[in-house]
Design a protein around this motif. Sequence first.
Motif, mmCIF file in Angstrom:
data_model
loop_
_atom_site.group_PDB
_atom_site.id
_atom_site.type_symbol
_atom_site.label_atom_id
_atom_site.label_comp_id
_atom_site.label_asym_id
_atom_site.label_seq_id
_atom_site.Cartn_x
_atom_site.Cartn_y
_atom_site.Cartn_z
ATOM 1 N N ALA A 21 0.946 -14.173 -9.898
ATOM 2 C CA ALA A 21 1.422 -13.219 -10.006
ATOM 3 C C ALA A 21 0.736 -11.587 -11.330
ATOM 4 O O ALA A 21 1.003 -10.989 -10.277
ATOM 5 N N SER A 51 -0.341 -6.898 -5.991
ATOM 6 C CA SER A 51 0.153 -6.421 -4.798
ATOM 7 C C SER A 51 -0.797 -5.662 -3.878
ATOM 8 O O SER A 51 -1.453 -5.403 -4.092
ATOM 9 N N LYS A 87 -0.922 -3.628 -2.168
ATOM 10 C CA LYS A 87 -0.810 -1.629 -2.949
ATOM 11 C C LYS A 87 -1.456 -1.226 -3.462
ATOM 12 O O LYS A 87 -2.178 -0.894 -3.620
ATOM 13 N N ASP A 88 -1.066 -2.019 -4.778
ATOM 14 C CA ASP A 88 -2.136 -2.196 -5.632
ATOM 15 C C ASP A 88 -3.999 -2.978 -6.007
ATOM 16 O O ASP A 88 -5.078 -2.140 -6.097
#
Length: 761
Positions: free
Chosen positions: A25, A30, A32-33
């Motif tokens: 994680a 993500s 988006k990131d």
Amino acid sequence: MSSPRQPLRRRFLQAAAALLAARSAAARPSAKDAAAIERLLRRMTLEEKAGQLSLFFDDAREDAVNANPAQVERAMADLSAEIAAGRVGGLFNGIGVASGRALQRIAVERSRLGIPLLFAADVIHGLRTVFPVPLGEAAAFDADLAERTARAAAEEATAVGIHWTFAPMVDVARDQRWGRVVEGAGEDSWWGQQLAAARVRGFQGRSLRDDDSLLATVKHFAGYGAVAGGMDYNSVELSDATLHDVHLPPFRAGLEAGALAVMTAFHDLNGIPATAHHGLLTGVLRRQWGFEGLVVSDFASDVELVTHGLAADDKDAARRAILAGCDMSMASALYNRHLPALVREGAVPMAVLDRSVRRVLRVKQALGLFERPYRSLDPARERSALRRPQTVALAREAARRSVVLLKNEGHLLPLPAQGQRIALIGPFAQDRVHLMGPWALWNEPAQGVSLEDGLRAALADPAALQVVPGCGIETPLDGGIAAAVAAARAADVVILSVGESDALSGESASRTDIGLPPVQQALAEAVAATGRPMVVVLQHGRALALSGAVRAAPAILAGWYLGQQSGHALADLLLGRHAPSGRLPVSFPQASGQQPFFYNHRNTGRPQERADETRFRSRYLEVTNEALYPFGHGLGYGEIVYEALSLDTDTLAWDGRCQVRVRVRNVGPRAMREVVQLYIHQRVASPVRPVRELRGVQAVELAAGEAASVAFTLSRHDLAHRDGQGRERVEAGWFDLWLAPSAAAGTPVALRLLGPTPSPR
């Protein structure tokens, strides 16, 4: 530790699954990131990309420490201008919030892309509050303690503006001549795995985005602890089997605990310098293990590829390092100077450069620096988080727990707190500097507690203590031995404080003779000749070869470098406020010439079976093969008897479980913390297995007269090892199992592992 209800392997798998999920994680942003990073990459010039891969010494801050004397060409005449130009990815070994904020402001507000800096430091065993050196702390045989001290160190480091530490060092060290054994967990790979994971968890805390989370780095990748002759920076020759079974598992354990940084090493492995070792950095780390964090060179180890003879020049060194998988260059400026041209010339593919930049940016993103570039740069925390009472108390506890009582003839210890005249003799009796050990870069000697300080604070009558140095650490003092002898004769008991200075241990502190310096040995002989009972307190960063009066002393404490609370911790033990509970993470040899020396060696075809059989046996002429004090050894003020070692079955099915247990009884007059150690040996295997291998530890507190049952639950996985490809391997057959107080004690029970059941047709 384990319990009957939770088999060792099952608990490991459960923990590993959770930790791997957390690691993934953090390392995998993500969507988006990830998209934001890709947009940023597309906007970056080659020079800005090379800048993100460049880490420089932080001499701009008011409290910077250059711990490495190597001279490298500085790429920056003006650090501020270089940061504003986007040519700096991070800075290391400078602390201070105000100047850290100023530097970060330049990166965020004045550089074209506003990419924040990553601030790093060598926070090895504490920052302002100094804990025992890692090898000493390993002697506590308590992974929870290691996690707690790492957490405390992280809280202090992040309070002074640090995001990233170059720790833990997880090299397995089997040769005590090597000075850097002081930085690790000792000679055992299994114990190294437990401490690697614990220290990573402690440094990084609950979330990398927290203000007090400190990014951990497992180092030095890989095999550095096996340098030839124990000489630092030397070559390493390792078989694939030994590399994967002994030296790599602690690295893997640290990564599975969530570490997102790996540091390369100075040595060459089988002829290839580690910083350009594609098989390690890409083959093992990336392809086999799936590591997604960043790899940083050790201090200028990339430019040293030229000295090794692998690279033709600095430009070639930069090319070889990044192609092998080294993402970030520390101190040398090679990437800044040469990567843009290498990419333009086609010698380094743009995809390779982008991959490394992406990894660095993802780590910065995982730390939350893009959203909060001034995290860990809070003036209020800097004022409140250093040397808090609970942190100082933890340092005292850790120091006390790290001490190993090697010998206590006639129950000389503990000493009474009153009614005896004590002569405290030796070069470390009043020392407040060397007790910190190496790599305590921001220690404050004035905060150190000497052995004299600790004893005077604890004795009912401080005037009963007479202190005489006797000699310097490596040089004599005029009249020193005569004064020491006079003090000993006037006393009822002598405490002799001898050992190594912090310059005799650590990086670039390899020794051919791991005994005491001759001047200290002469002092010990003279004091012992007075006939007074003598307690030896050792200060050291490795196993020592004890001899003469020191070896013959009725009581000996292995005191390591215990940090700032050293004097209080030692006084607690010497005067019986607490009992020693440490165990040796390294074997003490009988002589320096036995090195490398470690308990988990393989047998030979002609082992030494009887002490009187000296010819045609695998042994030296001068000494037997036994350790003076073996791995796992340690006494307390109680006396433990092991009773009724048993298995619930002598046959273990391939997918089954079995339980081995022992009853331990404290037959002594005082409470005792006993560390029960589980060892295994496979009798017949290919390749042949070591004579013993540690596979578990479990501590039990026993009052005087108390007994307890200690049990371990095993599966075949606990009997396995790793082959030359890093795969788990276990063969059916007979195993010996010990539950014992050291690697040289106990009587085994036999367990037969059955092969897999054939699948029905």
